[in-house]
Scaffold this motif. Sequence first.
Motif, PDB file in Angstrom:
ATOM      1  N   THR A 215       0.940  -1.206  -0.086  1.00  0.00           N
ATOM      2  CA  THR A 215      -0.149  -0.128  -0.023  1.00  0.00           C
ATOM      3  C   THR A 215       0.803   1.233  -0.077  1.00  0.00           C
ATOM      4  N   THR A 216       0.390   2.413  -0.488  1.00  0.00           N
ATOM      5  CA  THR A 216       1.010   3.568  -0.614  1.00  0.00           C
ATOM      6  C   THR A 216       0.471   4.615   0.252  1.00  0.00           C
ATOM      7  N   GLN A 217      -0.848   4.563   0.554  1.00  0.00           N
ATOM      8  CA  GLN A 217      -1.577   5.430   1.616  1.00  0.00           C
ATOM      9  C   GLN A 217      -1.954   4.767   2.928  1.00  0.00           C
ATOM     10  N   VAL A 218      -2.394   3.605   2.702  1.00  0.00           N
ATOM     11  CA  VAL A 218      -3.061   2.923   3.909  1.00  0.00           C
ATOM     12  C   VAL A 218      -1.679   2.525   4.748  1.00  0.00           C
ATOM     13  N   GLY A 219      -1.546   2.747   5.895  1.00  0.00           N
ATOM     14  CA  GLY A 219      -0.341   2.526   6.756  1.00  0.00           C
ATOM     15  C   GLY A 219       0.405   3.808   6.923  1.00  0.00           C
ATOM     16  N   LYS A 220      -0.060   5.106   6.342  1.00  0.00           N
ATOM     17  CA  LYS A 220       0.810   6.225   6.532  1.00  0.00           C
ATOM     18  C   LYS A 220       0.564   7.037   7.246  1.00  0.00           C
ATOM     19  N   PRO A 221       1.153   7.765   7.927  1.00  0.00           N
ATOM     20  CA  PRO A 221       0.787   8.846   9.181  1.00  0.00           C
ATOM     21  C   PRO A 221       0.322  10.127   8.362  1.00  0.00           C
ATOM     22  N   SER A 222      -0.891  10.006   7.567  1.00  0.00           N
ATOM     23  CA  SER A 222      -1.223  11.210   6.749  1.00  0.00           C
ATOM     24  C   SER A 222      -1.788  12.085   7.726  1.00  0.00           C
ATOM     25  N   LYS A 223      -1.614  13.327   7.352  1.00  0.00           N
ATOM     26  CA  LYS A 223      -2.007  14.580   8.114  1.00  0.00           C
ATOM     27  C   LYS A 223      -3.602  14.427   8.149  1.00  0.00           C
ATOM     28  N   LYS A 224      -4.403  15.049   9.125  1.00  0.00           N
ATOM     29  CA  LYS A 224      -5.832  14.819   9.219  1.00  0.00           C
ATOM     30  C   LYS A 224      -6.238  15.739   8.209  1.00  0.00           C
ATOM     31  N   VAL A 225      -7.213  15.276   7.453  1.00  0.00           N
ATOM     32  CA  VAL A 225      -7.797  16.331   6.347  1.00  0.00           C
ATOM     33  C   VAL A 225      -8.528  17.484   6.841  1.00  0.00           C
ATOM     34  N   ASP A 226      -8.795  17.710   8.305  1.00  0.00           N
ATOM     35  CA  ASP A 226      -9.536  18.750   8.847  1.00  0.00           C
ATOM     36  C   ASP A 226      -8.645  19.442   9.477  1.00  0.00           C
ATOM     37  N   ALA A 227      -7.203  19.260   9.761  1.00  0.00           N
ATOM     38  CA  ALA A 227      -6.489  19.814  10.791  1.00  0.00           C
ATOM     39  C   ALA A 227      -6.487  21.170  10.303  1.00  0.00           C
TER      40      ALA A 227
END
Lengths: 998, 245
Positions: A215-227
Amino acid sequence: MLINITLNQNELEWEVQPHQTLLDILRNKNILSVKNGGCQNGECGSCAVLLDGKPVNSCHILAAQVDGHKIETIEGIGEVLDQGWKKTKGLHPIQIAFMETGAIQCGYCTPAMVLASKHLLEKNNNPSEKEVRDVLSGILCRCTGYTKPVEAVLRAAAFLRGEIVPPIEADYQTPDSLPLDLSQQPGTSPTSSNSNLTTKVFPKISIQQDVKKKTTQVGKPSKKVDAQKLVQGKPSFVADFVGKDTLVAKVLFSPVAHARIKHIDVSKAKALDGVAAVLTYKDIPRVIYSTAGQSDPIPGPLDAFSLDYKVRFVGDRVAFVAAETIEIANQALKLIEVEYEELPTILDMNDAMKPGAVQIHDEPEYVNFADSDPKKNLAAEIRIDIGNVEKGFEEADFILEGDYEVPKVQQAHIEPHVVLTYWDPDDRLVIKSSTQVPFHVRRMLAPVLQLPVRRIRVIKPRIGGGFGGKQEVLVEDVAAHLTIATGRPVIYEYTREDEFVSSRSRHPMRIHLKTGVKNDGTITANEMYALSDTGAYGCHALTVTGNTGHKSMALYVGEGKYRENPNIRFYADVVYTNTPPSGAYRGYGVPQGYWAVERHMEKIARKLKLDSIELRMKNAIRAGEMHPFSTAWSEGREPKPEIIHTVGLEECVNQGKAAIGWDQKYNNPEWRNIPDKPYLKRGIGIATVMQGTAIPYLDMGGASLKMNDDGSFNLLVGATDLGTGSDTVLAQMAAEVLGVDVDDVIVYSSDTDFTPFDVGAYASSTTYISGGAVIRAADKVARRISERAVNMLKAKYPSMEVTPEEIDLFDKKAIAPDGSFVTLKEIALNALHHTDQEQIMAVGSFVSESSPPPFAAQFAEVVVDTNTGQVRVEKLVMAVDSGVIVNPITASGQIEGGMVQALGYAVSEEMVYDENGNAREKDLVDYHIFRADEMPELETIFVQTYEPTHPFGLKAVAEIPLDGVAPAVGNAILDACGANVDSNPATPERVWHALQEK
Amino acid sequence: MITDYKRPKSLQEAHSYINDGWKVLGGGGYISKHQVDFQKVIDLQDLGLSFCKKEKDQLRYGAMTILQEMVECSFTPLELTEIIKKEKSFNIRNAASLAGTLLCADGRSDILAWFMCTGAKFLVNEEMIAIIDYLKSGKKALIEEIQIDLQQTIKYERISRTPDDFTIVGVFLSKNLTNNKMTMVINGLTEKTPLIFKDLDQSNILTDLSDLLKISRSQISTKWSSFEYQNKVINELVSRLLRQF
């Protein structure tokens, strides 16, 4: 009077009244980042501003006092850099650090935290953690457990010192390489930087089962979309959308615990200038319903009215008022004259079913569900028998019985219940509500308001924390009735005291456990009886208490033939009393059960001189086995068998033991004793727990996905993000399937007019259920994109032979096996403008046939004062099997925040009532929730299994941290000093009494 | 509801307002939330009553000194700094005045208990009045400063559910270094003001403790702990503290 202030570097002259607080004025002037709902009593800090550079609570200061002073709010701190053709100075490093570190969950307290941090870092850009925690002590956060906000401040400090700090995701930026080898502990090995900073926001992740795909997105510490909006304090919450012509609603609450309203006179209140409406039971339709926000049919009795001629607890509704201002509304309440005919009360759940007890629900409209019986004050009755419990007891070498008790506790979300209602130009009623269940609100209120569903629109803006409290349709009808009565917009917002006296809370229970055990530790039979207090109304009565047994009694099935055919009995009576109603609270009945079960297991181990961990593991359910309750009970519906596919519990125990140093501490007198303080003893304890993931065959989520001209997507979900980060993980899943960045997925949730149906945020269902819906929608969109890509590639390369199945969506491109590609932007433009035009979009929905349980091992370390009973929790470690972790930062934030809520349940939080039914706890002083500067050390570990029932292998994470802390603390107290505390919280006096009984 | 607000520019002006029935607004925290009881308030922020000074054996705080200034003042005893930090979170410390904090404190307050135990006094109209006497008198005068005699040792122990939670049972003991007499303050038990026992002989405190609590029983609440627990734990805490003297 006129005051002169400097607000965010602008010199202003404002007309104020002497009685107005600074908070009042700022909100009136549209400075909406300053929150007005937290407490208005100087306790929570969500209204903080900088006054001459120092954080103060604006609710606690008169506007007149700031004449001649300088005020700063988040609006003046920083804003997004890129605003089209205009560029700004950008966000402040503190704001950036809060976004990066996952310090923002619901975001209600975020502006205040950023301001306090700014004050600190301007004085000292190299603060210690202790100094950071001291400054953050002024702002209560119920979501994060403070771990990540503290890390955010330390990270921002490094920025401000001029250091080049490593990117937060340095250890995670390994696209296409998941599973990640995280044994090196992310965050500890910064890449190119001149900073010694270590931002400890990542959990440890132990890979138990390999994931099935890269995976490239799942498992990543993505910033919150509403932050971004939350860190700027942009208008996001219900109270931020109030127009000037909006009326303010207030409710007259009952001062008595049980009475009929003999006479009510509202004439003086109505005559008061500025009062728009006063409503009593005489004015509105008498429609019986349940306030529990659940699917149809509501699995519980219908026993509530918007307004009734009877009151059933101190805090029950008597009348609604709408007025031009809050002051007028409060004055009007005092002018309502009520004559009560007081009735006998039931304040102790043990008295509810006694012969001759007063009947709390004698209304003829009462609608039973299953075995509820209002004549017995019985809101629900549960009788579950699995196997042959009597035979199991006969075969036991040893039987241990025990009684346990758990208290009523409050969710204490910092944003209170709040709703805004108005008629739209099409004469449809709009309900803008901080709710976890917008679709249930619409369906359930339609009959109450006598409007068809199609004439109601429910909009859920940002929610400032819910934790189950907003799974209740609690305030929406009040404002809606008043809008119908007046034709005007109405806002209704609970005060903090309202939350304590009139909201919903966790069911208190008295639990009896009886367990048969062989000498080798094999459990032969396990029986639980729970007496559960639903308070005055039966909302969630059956389902919460059912969950108590369903989850806590399912973990230990026995060994050998008992494992194959476990003997389990769970009986419960859920009774009405004249106390505030119980309801949904994160954990949903399970923390109550585990307090009893895990304390009981510890006693069994000690009685039989067995290793308590070995005892647990010997009897714990294993992968491939059937959930023992799945064929016996399903919340009043037909049960269906469920196999448990993944159980990472043993590895959770191993990881947790290592992290807390179990082997070095357990039974080690040198560690237990504290030099020069013989009355202090250390102890260590464990609890193992399981939860569920959604409600099988019932919970359904929907999602729609639409492609835009630039290859971005609009993701519309009915799911409701309470601050958990669910919008973000849903975006990550969509991005994963579509081969784009998370930023390319614009998430909107939720609006009953525009977003697909979703049951809402409860039962730990969003990531699993709503995520399943997102993946289905994304799969359909991806298929269509691939089909168009094939056509475009063939047009470009006529000799190319490629099928849609061979197209890989990655890096915003549709790529053929030979490497040739078209970009998603090209495909979007082609689809919308050039060839065989169409809107690429799809809807997906998902309902699960199983509820795969997450598992966890919770460890606690305490110090007990053996002469006074005072307990201090020093460390909590939780190792959790939640399947694949979609976003390690948001997931660990769930665990940290959950553990801290559970810590309150362990040592301090409880709601107590006097002999007249009056609440002892009415504010956040008496009901103390943990502050940043008094936290124990927290550690989160994920044990990653791959759950085969989900496309990405995940299970739930949100509720399980509530389950194990209290019993682990209880067991640690036992370990420290031999005291068995069977009622939580373990207050000093309870522990002291247990010490006397040793 | 507050209808009038003034900021006097001199003590004399402030006194005249008070004589006319105006109430003093400290940090604002209490009065802004209890407006039903107040109509005319004066704000003393321009009177220079915010200071922290040490003179010989006296520690002097201006009445309007905010708690955070006390925490940051190098003269403030370490245990008082700790007590303030636990009882008042950072935002409140940045607004609350010392005099206002002491006047609005309840029987659970460690801050008030500490000041009572030190025998701290208010400077009111050029007269020094012990805090406890001022609180009992029900006076509504203008407090200019708070003075503490540093010729004493003070120790305390407190019991609470969490480190920053309110005190369920607290004991403060001070010993006057000139006459060796002890003062004991017990907080957490009463609704309004902590219990204070003065001029105690160290050797008799434990034996007299039971009687002291009995005579105070009418003031003691069992809202947060039972009388049995209070008795036993106070005994334990006093024993621990006495070992430290």
